[in-house]
Design an enzyme around this catalytic site. Sequence first.
Site, short mmCIF file in Angstrom:
data_model
loop_
_atom_site.label_atom_id
_atom_site.label_comp_id
_atom_site.label_asym_id
_atom_site.label_seq_id
_atom_site.Cartn_x
_atom_site.Cartn_y
_atom_site.Cartn_z
N GLU A 71 -83.00 -38.17 -50.12
CA GLU A 71 -83.56 -39.53 -50.51
C GLU A 71 -83.42 -39.40 -52.23
O GLU A 71 -84.47 -39.70 -52.85
CB GLU A 71 -85.00 -39.61 -50.18
CG GLU A 71 -85.09 -39.88 -48.55
CD GLU A 71 -86.40 -39.76 -48.25
OE1 GLU A 71 -87.35 -40.26 -48.84
OE2 GLU A 71 -86.56 -39.80 -46.86
N ALA A 79 -92.54 -44.38 -53.25
CA ALA A 79 -92.90 -43.38 -54.21
C ALA A 79 -92.01 -42.41 -54.71
O ALA A 79 -90.49 -42.31 -54.36
CB ALA A 79 -93.99 -42.58 -53.40
N LYS A 80 -92.31 -41.54 -55.54
CA LYS A 80 -91.49 -40.48 -56.08
C LYS A 80 -92.24 -39.44 -57.09
O LYS A 80 -93.31 -39.79 -57.31
CB LYS A 80 -90.24 -41.24 -57.01
CG LYS A 80 -88.99 -40.30 -57.26
CD LYS A 80 -88.22 -40.61 -56.21
CE LYS A 80 -87.06 -40.00 -55.94
NZ LYS A 80 -86.11 -40.53 -55.07
N GLY A 81 -91.69 -38.53 -56.74
CA GLY A 81 -92.35 -37.03 -57.28
C GLY A 81 -91.47 -36.16 -58.30
O GLY A 81 -90.20 -36.20 -57.92
N ASP A 119 -85.24 -34.38 -52.72
CA ASP A 119 -84.38 -34.98 -53.78
C ASP A 119 -83.37 -33.80 -54.46
O ASP A 119 -83.30 -32.79 -54.11
CB ASP A 119 -85.24 -36.00 -54.39
CG ASP A 119 -84.48 -36.95 -55.35
OD1 ASP A 119 -83.35 -36.59 -55.94
OD2 ASP A 119 -84.89 -37.95 -55.50
#
Length: 435
Positions: free
Chosen positions: A15, A123-125, A164
């Site tokens: 993603e 969201a993202k991390g 990712d």
Amino acid sequence: MSSKKNSSNSNFYKEPGPKLSKESPFESMMERFRFAADILKLDEGMFQYLASPVKQVIVSVPIVMDNGEIKVFEGYRVIHDNVLGPSKGGLRFAPDVNLEEVKALAAWMTWKCAVVNVPFGGAKGGVRCNPKELSKTELERLTRRYTANMLDVFGPDRDIPAPDMNTNEQVMAWIMDTYSMNAKRTETAVVTGKPIILGGSQGRKEATGRGVVTVTLAALNKMGLMPNKTKVVVQGFGNVGSVSAQLMYEQGAKIIAVSDISGGYYNADGLDIPKMIEYSQNNDNSLEGFESAEKITNEELLELECDVLIPAAKEDQISKENAHKIKAKIIAEGANGPVTASADSILEQNGVMVIPDILANAGGVTVSYFEWVQDRQGYFWTEERVNRRLNRMMRNAFDNLYSVSEEYGITLRQAAYVYAINRVVTTLKLRGIYA
Ligand code: NAD
């Protein structure tokens, strides 16, 4: 020290977000957002709401290295929005990850999920580290400590990470296990992109390429073109490019050129894609030395006379320098950001239909959604069912954006943002602002 391992695995769906301008990634995302907000005549309050992430978390992640030393890394998780449902987005390990980048990519995930109508926010991390310098055991400790620090953020009903840049199904398995150990039950739905044996989904490996082909077929249909009469060019022969080429080949299209980092391979009568995939698999994922084709450069490949061009390698491939030389009728963006903003208007003037990345490569996040649904049901679908449902969702998403582009007289890329923002705003208005 033991042998160092990079955790990335390209043969996998992810993603990933687009590459963003290093100066201010959040600003470059906001530019597109502003354009759509103007069209929708969003009022200032709503604009501010959507421009502000719901939550931004920064944690320090101390681990004991293999040599006994303690090292401290910085980890981030940003939830941009959770109006449509729990937030969803990848986790990246890279030396230059920072909060601004994670904020921009989290917002991008909100719009991407909304475009394909999956009930997730964005969201993202990230963890700022160089995974190439970490051993497998160090990587495991880093992942587990980061997860432990995010126990109040993650959750199947709250926030769901996925692979990712430099993270893969092993990293997802460690996150799932750490979360489950703390919850004192097995909680598979807390991450997607897991190994199939741990609750991953069938069909996930091909999901992104399959989605690219579904929207390409929908676009051909709008133009009155038959797939088996089309000429297709594919740039990049990795996960997304090779699957897209194979599925277009199965539709009877003539794939006249494909390329990878070793260059382009051309045959006016059509390439034997299954043979090329086999060759690449047996040749360290490279087409170098493939003989039944004429060798061309990657630049020449992009400018070939064809119906469909699928850039599926990397960002910034079609810019204002070469946009006017593009002869394709349709560009389906398998990669993130292969067409630059300055090329967009040239292609529009020349009547090229660009299916934007935010839609074209959303097959991965759609099958992530299926994985989450299956984990929660505890009932797993056949590959055939996954593919059928993926095709239906991608097809519907294309039709929705096409209608919006006609209604407002805008490109499909602009329509994607208008559609996504409108969907979030409509939901938010119904829910209301909690006092
Ligand atoms: P991959 O690493 O499997 O394949 C990349 C391919 O591009 C390789 O064949 C490589 O040789 C080729 N390549 C690299 N540089 C090139 C160049 N300059 N010219 C021509 N070919 C070149 O990667 P992937 O997973 O297929 O991803 C490709 C793109 O799609 C990336 O932009 C990625 O962010 C995006 N994407 C991937 C997924 C996914 O599920 N894998 C999902 C959404 C978006």
